[in-house]
Design a protein around this motif. Structure first.
Motif, mmCIF file in Angstrom:
data_model
loop_
_atom_site.group_PDB
_atom_site.id
_atom_site.type_symbol
_atom_site.label_atom_id
_atom_site.label_comp_id
_atom_site.label_asym_id
_atom_site.label_seq_id
_atom_site.Cartn_x
_atom_site.Cartn_y
_atom_site.Cartn_z
ATOM 1 N N LYS A 156 -4.611 25.032 9.285
ATOM 2 C CA LYS A 156 -3.909 24.044 8.450
ATOM 3 C C LYS A 156 -4.861 22.901 8.162
ATOM 4 O O LYS A 156 -5.547 22.432 9.072
ATOM 5 C CB LYS A 156 -2.687 23.539 9.212
ATOM 6 N N LEU A 157 -4.913 22.506 6.905
ATOM 7 C CA LEU A 157 -5.777 21.398 6.516
ATOM 8 C C LEU A 157 -4.874 20.258 6.031
ATOM 9 O O LEU A 157 -4.039 20.460 5.151
ATOM 10 C CB LEU A 157 -6.715 21.842 5.395
ATOM 11 N N VAL A 158 -5.025 19.094 6.651
ATOM 12 C CA VAL A 158 -4.224 17.943 6.221
ATOM 13 C C VAL A 158 -5.162 16.827 5.778
ATOM 14 O O VAL A 158 -6.144 16.527 6.460
ATOM 15 C CB VAL A 158 -3.299 17.425 7.340
ATOM 16 N N TYR A 159 -4.852 16.255 4.630
ATOM 17 C CA TYR A 159 -5.652 15.172 4.071
ATOM 18 C C TYR A 159 -4.748 13.952 3.929
ATOM 19 O O TYR A 159 -3.662 14.043 3.352
ATOM 20 C CB TYR A 159 -6.193 15.631 2.708
ATOM 21 N N TYR A 160 -5.152 12.856 4.540
ATOM 22 C CA TYR A 160 -4.383 11.611 4.425
ATOM 23 C C TYR A 160 -5.182 10.605 3.607
ATOM 24 O O TYR A 160 -6.410 10.504 3.771
ATOM 25 C CB TYR A 160 -4.127 10.990 5.799
ATOM 26 N N SER A 161 -4.488 9.849 2.799
ATOM 27 C CA SER A 161 -5.146 8.797 2.034
ATOM 28 C C SER A 161 -4.251 7.556 2.059
ATOM 29 O O SER A 161 -3.059 7.646 1.755
ATOM 30 C CB SER A 161 -5.351 9.288 0.594
ATOM 31 N N LEU A 162 -4.839 6.433 2.508
ATOM 32 C CA LEU A 162 -4.070 5.190 2.476
ATOM 33 C C LEU A 162 -4.710 4.232 1.485
ATOM 34 O O LEU A 162 -5.893 3.909 1.602
ATOM 35 C CB LEU A 162 -3.998 4.517 3.853
ATOM 36 N N ASN A 163 -3.945 3.845 0.482
ATOM 37 C CA ASN A 163 -4.398 2.866 -0.509
ATOM 38 C C ASN A 163 -3.760 1.535 -0.190
ATOM 39 O O ASN A 163 -2.539 1.468 0.010
ATOM 40 C CB ASN A 163 -3.939 3.278 -1.920
ATOM 41 N N GLU A 166 -2.350 -9.760 -11.339
ATOM 42 C CA GLU A 166 -3.571 -8.931 -11.299
ATOM 43 C C GLU A 166 -3.770 -8.326 -9.905
ATOM 44 O O GLU A 166 -3.497 -8.973 -8.892
ATOM 45 C CB GLU A 166 -4.770 -9.828 -11.626
ATOM 46 N N VAL A 167 -4.243 -7.081 -9.872
ATOM 47 C CA VAL A 167 -4.629 -6.486 -8.590
ATOM 48 C C VAL A 167 -6.030 -7.020 -8.273
ATOM 49 O O VAL A 167 -7.013 -6.633 -8.890
ATOM 50 C CB VAL A 167 -4.628 -4.935 -8.647
ATOM 51 N N SER A 168 -6.081 -7.977 -7.331
ATOM 52 C CA SER A 168 -7.342 -8.682 -7.081
ATOM 53 C C SER A 168 -8.272 -7.908 -6.158
ATOM 54 O O SER A 168 -9.483 -8.117 -6.171
ATOM 55 C CB SER A 168 -7.055 -10.039 -6.447
ATOM 56 N N TRP A 169 -7.697 -7.076 -5.331
ATOM 57 C CA TRP A 169 -8.526 -6.293 -4.401
ATOM 58 C C TRP A 169 -7.796 -4.985 -4.112
ATOM 59 O O TRP A 169 -6.558 -4.959 -4.038
ATOM 60 C CB TRP A 169 -8.728 -7.085 -3.097
ATOM 61 N N ALA A 170 -8.536 -3.921 -3.946
ATOM 62 C CA ALA A 170 -7.933 -2.631 -3.552
ATOM 63 C C ALA A 170 -8.990 -1.807 -2.838
ATOM 64 O O ALA A 170 -10.191 -1.905 -3.139
ATOM 65 C CB ALA A 170 -7.417 -1.883 -4.775
ATOM 66 N N ASP A 171 -8.544 -1.049 -1.880
ATOM 67 C CA ASP A 171 -9.464 -0.154 -1.168
ATOM 68 C C ASP A 171 -8.650 0.996 -0.581
ATOM 69 O O ASP A 171 -7.407 0.916 -0.548
ATOM 70 C CB ASP A 171 -10.208 -0.912 -0.056
ATOM 71 N N ASN A 172 -9.335 2.013 -0.142
ATOM 72 C CA ASN A 172 -8.595 3.107 0.490
ATOM 73 C C ASN A 172 -9.388 3.730 1.629
ATOM 74 O O ASN A 172 -10.607 3.543 1.731
ATOM 75 C CB ASN A 172 -8.189 4.169 -0.537
ATOM 76 N N VAL A 173 -8.660 4.438 2.503
ATOM 77 C CA VAL A 173 -9.280 5.178 3.610
ATOM 78 C C VAL A 173 -8.793 6.611 3.504
ATOM 79 O O VAL A 173 -7.614 6.851 3.214
ATOM 80 C CB VAL A 173 -8.824 4.613 4.984
ATOM 81 N N GLU A 174 -9.678 7.550 3.742
ATOM 82 C CA GLU A 174 -9.289 8.959 3.674
ATOM 83 C C GLU A 174 -9.611 9.633 4.997
ATOM 84 O O GLU A 174 -10.672 9.389 5.583
ATOM 85 C CB GLU A 174 -10.026 9.657 2.539
ATOM 86 N N ILE A 175 -8.690 10.464 5.447
ATOM 87 C CA ILE A 175 -8.914 11.232 6.681
ATOM 88 C C ILE A 175 -8.547 12.681 6.374
ATOM 89 O O ILE A 175 -7.465 12.947 5.840
ATOM 90 C CB ILE A 175 -8.014 10.710 7.828
ATOM 91 N N ALA A 176 -9.440 13.592 6.666
ATOM 92 C CA ALA A 176 -9.144 15.018 6.472
ATOM 93 C C ALA A 176 -9.330 15.721 7.807
ATOM 94 O O ALA A 176 -10.278 15.438 8.538
ATOM 95 C CB ALA A 176 -10.074 15.609 5.432
ATOM 96 N N ARG A 177 -8.411 16.590 8.147
ATOM 97 C CA ARG A 177 -8.496 17.258 9.446
ATOM 98 C C ARG A 177 -7.996 18.692 9.334
ATOM 99 O O ARG A 177 -7.037 18.966 8.620
ATOM 100 C CB ARG A 177 -7.635 16.496 10.458
ATOM 101 N N GLU A 178 -8.665 19.561 10.056
ATOM 102 C CA GLU A 178 -8.244 20.971 10.067
ATOM 103 C C GLU A 178 -7.825 21.336 11.478
ATOM 104 O O GLU A 178 -8.487 20.970 12.447
ATOM 105 C CB GLU A 178 -9.402 21.866 9.626
ATOM 106 N N SER A 179 -6.701 22.038 11.587
ATOM 107 C CA SER A 179 -6.286 22.522 12.910
ATOM 108 C C SER A 179 -6.123 24.030 12.841
ATOM 109 O O SER A 179 -5.873 24.600 11.780
ATOM 110 C CB SER A 179 -4.981 21.871 13.338
ATOM 111 N N GLY A 189 0.812 -1.219 0.000
ATOM 112 C CA GLY A 189 0.000 0.000 0.000
ATOM 113 C C GLY A 189 0.846 1.270 0.000
ATOM 114 O O GLY A 189 2.069 1.216 0.027
ATOM 115 N N THR A 190 0.167 2.401 -0.033
ATOM 116 C CA THR A 190 0.830 3.702 -0.036
ATOM 117 C C THR A 190 0.034 4.691 0.827
ATOM 118 O O THR A 190 -1.186 4.793 0.679
ATOM 119 C CB THR A 190 0.926 4.279 -1.473
ATOM 120 N N LEU A 191 0.740 5.370 1.712
ATOM 121 C CA LEU A 191 0.119 6.430 2.520
ATOM 122 C C LEU A 191 0.563 7.771 1.951
ATOM 123 O O LEU A 191 1.766 8.025 1.817
ATOM 124 C CB LEU A 191 0.555 6.296 3.989
ATOM 125 N N ARG A 192 -0.407 8.604 1.593
ATOM 126 C CA ARG A 192 -0.081 9.917 1.024
ATOM 127 C C ARG A 192 -0.730 11.014 1.855
ATOM 128 O O ARG A 192 -1.713 10.763 2.564
ATOM 129 C CB ARG A 192 -0.598 10.039 -0.419
#
Lengths: 426, 208
Positions: B171-178, B188-201, B152-155
């Motif tokens: 400050k706005l930070v957006y995280y996405s983990l694929n 073949e990529v048989s399965w893929a999903d992602n989670v997104e988190i956005a936060r403002e401080s 996976g990749t965390l961006r």
């Protein structure tokens, strides 16, 4: 009653004049130990002696740089991380410190570092992580360096060394796309026409960006057109010591002047570099930065705010002295003298930095090599031998060393096992 | 009532109370938090509650996916880690370890331990070097072959409020983990999903 008031006023004046306007003594001692060739003693001083909160950032910066120069990259990483954390905590304007500095000087404020120094924390961290063979962490530092460049890029544009290191960190972490963007910026924004052209060309070729690859290829110097490299040694060469900030003064009238920090203009030393591999002359791609050029630009970027504060300070000091003089002439005169004496420019800076940082990229074939760097700096000639350089074609080998006039007397840093260095004056 | 005694005692008492109040405020305290409770975020950066959220979401998705081939039993997985492409030093090994732990506990998947591969080989060599009786040696050639690679990749994307007159910096930070599962046999990529988190401080510009 009046004499008691004068007595108290005299004490207050003494306090204003005597408040800290000199480098913290522990910091001063540690720097002297470093430059006299005792890095471990310097690190012990920085860790054990008390250093005021106002100068704590400088202690972290010095500790990080001294540990790096001594080859203790893990400790250097921790020290620079402490500096980054501290900067994040200090990211606000302290009303207390600003008020105090209005009637004294900026030495009473916590040192937050010039923009250039904030950038160089990440520059040294990238070098640390590449030397520790942790390219993913180097890429994280590269992204943090880009955030500083995004914020203060106009003033830090001259720092081609850091931009090249950002690109190299992305390359090492397997992010050729990100590296390509940084190489393009180097050539478009910084008008850089050599030094890393070969790297940029090879990276563009790998990505299949033929047009960009051809553009980069045109910039490669003749000797470097030797096809794809099989392996590579990159030396982070640091020479000399950065000039210190000095006070500049403007007299407004006979009894009023403003003092502000400046970087002195120094003659640019003539640095020449030659590389010998296994006893024979060898080609190297070289990119050099004079650090004070970036420091001066970063200080100039704060020029307006420094000037505004100077005007406010002069007005505040004058106003207080006049108000007091109306009540008691002697008291007013006393405070005028104290205010004048306390007008001292804040010349704190990261003084352990080198004068020049040079990226020496030496293409080498796989195997074990002995590499000799011959550095001529004005009339001084330094000969550094790096033995046992193990080259693996799958990854770049890194070394870091510091030499030159004004540099600390470190002949055998840990990262250069049995490396030898000699100084000859022709 | 003695008035002079009262006037002397009052500031003394006030001073004692003030010192007591200050001392209470300065005392160091420690308290244990329940990691399952909602956590207060001190800033917009990644913290342990984000890891929990990411792990829970992706584990659920993996447990319920019909996309992986289970005909020949539980799929065997090898983890290749999660690349950190953020501007923070985040230990992404913690995310992949927790996902693996949840899946092992659920009993739906089997895992081979790639990190211990060199140690496993060294141990096998040791056993066959003559130090271990033949009947106690492991039988070579019985290791599991993985069917899938979990990687996976965390961006992250960070946006700061533009410079303007204001009292707070936002400050706005957006995280996405694929996360993805690659079939080793077919690529073949048989399965893929992602989670997104956005936060403002928000942080005040002025402080004491």
């Amino acid at each position: 009653m009046l004499s008691r008031l004068r007595h108290r006023a005299a004490l207050l004046c003494a306090a204003i004049v005597l408040q800290g306007c000199a480098t913290n003594s522990s910091l001063y001692d540690a720097r002297n130990q470093f430059f006299s060739g005792q890095p471990q003693a310097a690190l012990t001083t920085l860790e054990t002696e008390s250093i005021s909160g106002r100068d704590r950032l400088l202690a972290h910066l010095d500790r990080g740089l001294i540990a790096h120069t001594a080859g203790d990259y893990e400790q250097s990483v921790l020290a620079f991380r402490a500096a980054t954390d501290m900067l994040a905590r200090l990211d606000f304007i302290s009303v207390r410190e600003q008020s105090a500095s209005l009637v004294t000087n900026d030495w009473v404020s916590t040192y937050k570092g010039e923009y250039s120094e904030r950038l160089w924390i990440h520059t040294f961290q990238m070098m640390n992580f590449l030397l520790l063979n942790r390219p993913d962490s180097a890429a994280v530092e590269a992204r943090q360096a880009l955030q500083v460049l995004d914020k203060h890029g106009d003033h830090l544009r001259k720092d081609v060394y850091t931009r090249a290191l950002i690109a190299m960190s992305f390359e090492a972490a397997g992010k050729p796309d990100s590296a390509h963007i940084e190489y393009k910026k180097l050539f478009q924004e910084a008008r850089l026409n050599s030094g890393v052209a070969r790297r940029a060309w090879q990276n563009a070729k790998r990505l299949g960006r033929e047009q960009d690859a051809n553009d980069f290829k045109d910039l490669i110097s003749g000797k470097a057109r030797v096809g794809d490299r099989k392996g590579e040694l990159v030396v982070f060469l640091q020479t000399g010591s950065i000039p210190h900030k000095t006070p500049g003064e403007i007299y407004i009238d006979a009894s009023t002047y403003a003092s502000f920090p400046i970087y002195p203009v120094i003659p640019r030393p003539n640095i020449k570099l030659a590389v010998n591999k296994d006893g024979e002359n060898h080609h190297a791609d070289v990119l050099t930065l004079q650090t004070v050029d970036v420091s001066r630009a970063a200080l100039a970027a704060r020029g307006k705010s420094i000037a505004t504060k100077q005007i406010l300070r002069v007005a505040a000091k004058k106003g207080i002295a006049h108000a007091l003089a109306r009540e008691d002439e002697l008291l007013g005169a006393l405070f005028s003298v104290a205010f004048l004496a306390s007008e001292v420019a804040d010349t704190r800076s990261w003084e352990t930095l080198p004068a020049h940082v040079t990226l020496v990229q030496i293409p080498l074939s796989e195997g074990n090599h002995s590499v000799e760097l011959q550095v001529r700096e004005d009339s001084n000639f330094y000969n550094v031998v790096i033995p046992n350089v193990e080259i693996d074609s799958r990854r770049t080998t890194y070394r870091s060393l510091r030499i030159g006039s004004g540099a600390p007397r470190l002949v055998n840093p840990n990262n250069l096992p049995s490396a030898s260095s000699t100084l000859r004056t022709p | 009532m003695n008035l002079s005694k009262l006037t002397l005692a009052t500031p003394m008492r006030a001073a004692v109370i003030a010192v007591a109040v200050l001392a209470t405020g300065c005392a160091a305290t420690t308290r244990t938090l329940d990691p399952n409770e909602d956590t207060i975020h001190y800033d917009a950066n990644y913290d342990f509650s984000d890891k929990k959220e990411i792990v829970a979401s992706l584990t659920d998705s993996l447990m319920n996916t019909p996309l992986l081939n289970r005909e020949s039993g539980k799929p065997i997985i090898v983890t290749y880690g999660i690349a950190n492409e953020t501007a923070e030093h985040i230990n992404t090994g913690g995310i992949s370890d927790d996902i693996r732990l949840s899946l092992i506990k659920a009993g739906e998947y089997r895992f081979v331990n790639r990190k211990q591969r060199d140690n496993v080989l060294a141990e096998a060599d040791f056993q066959y070097a003559g130090f271990v009786p033949p009947e106690q040696r492991i039988i070579e050639g019985r290791q599991l072959g993985a069917n899938y690679i979990l990687s996976g990749t965390l961006r992250s994307i960070e946006k700061n409020q533009p410079r303007q007159w204001r009292l707070n910096k936002r400050k706005l930070v957006y995280y996405s983990l694929n996360l993805e599962m690659t079939n080793i046999q077919t690529g073949e990529v048989s399965w893929a999903d992602n989670v997104e988190i956005a936060r403002e401080s928000s942080q005040p510009i002025l402080g004491w």
